[in-house]
Scaffold this active site. Sequence first.
Site, PDB file in Angstrom:
ATOM      1  N   GLY A  13       0.812  -1.215   0.000  1.00 38.65           N
ATOM      2  CA  GLY A  13       0.000   0.000   0.000  1.00 38.65           C
ATOM      3  C   GLY A  13       0.844   1.262   0.000  1.00 38.65           C
ATOM      4  CG  ASP A  14       3.347   1.728   3.177  1.00 37.70           C
ATOM      5  OD1 ASP A  14       2.257   2.200   3.528  1.00 37.70           O
ATOM      6  OD2 ASP A  14       3.982   0.891   3.848  1.00 37.70           O
TER       7      ASP A  14
END
Length: 301
Positions: free
Chosen positions: A250-251
Amino acid sequence: MIYTVTFNPSLDYIVSVKDFELGMTNRTCEEKILPGGKGINVSMVLHNLGYESTAFAYVAGFTGEEIKRRVEEFGIRTEFIQIPEGISRINMKLTSVDGTEINGMGPEISKEKVEELLAKLNKLQQDDILVLAGSIPASVPDSIYADIMQMLAGKGIRVVVDATKDTLLNVLPLHPFLIKPNHHELGEIFGVELKTKESVLPYAKKLRGQGAANVLVSMAGEGAVLVAEDGKVYMSEAPKGTLVNGVGAGDSMVAGFLAGLLGEGRAEKAFKMGLAAGSASAFSKNLATRAEIEAVFETIA
C-alpha cells in the site's frame, strides 16, 4: 520537495519457519531485517523511482539508531527526532504462517517532542508534498494529522493521508490532496462489506464529496479504484503475478502515484504507476525496484 512522516517506525524482522508448531521451539529457515513504517516505506520506493524525499520520524534506543542507519544507508535524507527513553519498535512478520505479525508498541512521545515535529513541518513551503502515513501512537493526540493540516492550511502544500477510519475522516474537511484507504478500511468507515471495484466506487465518491481531492482505493488481488480530482474514475484489475510479500504494498502504491503524477501530471498515469508499484512490491521479497515497477507497469492496460 516531498516529505514523509512516520510517528512509530520499526525494525521489521521478517522470518519464515517451515512446519510452524504452536507452543514448540521453531527455527527460522529465512530471515531479514528492514527499516519499517509507512512513511519510511513511501520514501524508499520514491527513492527507487528517482524522486528524493525527506523522512521525518521519531526514534529511540538502539533500535532507533539502527533504523536511522539503515534508512540513511539506503540514500534517504532523514530528519529524525530522538526520544530519550524507550526503544523503537521491533515488528516480527512471520511470512510462512498466513502473514502473521506481532508488532511492538514503540516509545512514548511527549508533548514537547510533538511540538518539535510541528516546528519542523511549519517550515514547509508552497508546492511541497507531505505524506502522513500510518497509525498514531497512544501518547500522541488522535487529532494530530488534522492538527498538522490545519497548521499548514493556506500554504499551498499538498497533503497525502494514508490512515484508517476516524483519523482519515477527521482530515476530510481540510481537503487532503490524496487519501488511500484499502477496500476493507473503506468498508469499515461505512459499515459495509466491499468485494468488487463496482461496490467500492460509490463510497470512494462519498469520501471525495466530503473533502478529499483524490481517493485511491487499493484492493489487493482485485486491483484498484481512483476517483480523481476532476471527478474522473479509473478502475483496473490487479496485474498478474505471485504474491510474495504484502508488507509495504500500500505504501508503494502511494509512492508510485506521486511519482506518476510528478512525472507527467496526469491522473491516469499516476493511477497506473500506483497500481504497478503496489503490485511489484507484493510480487517481491523487498520493496520494489524501479525496474520491477516499470515491468509491471507495461502489463497494465
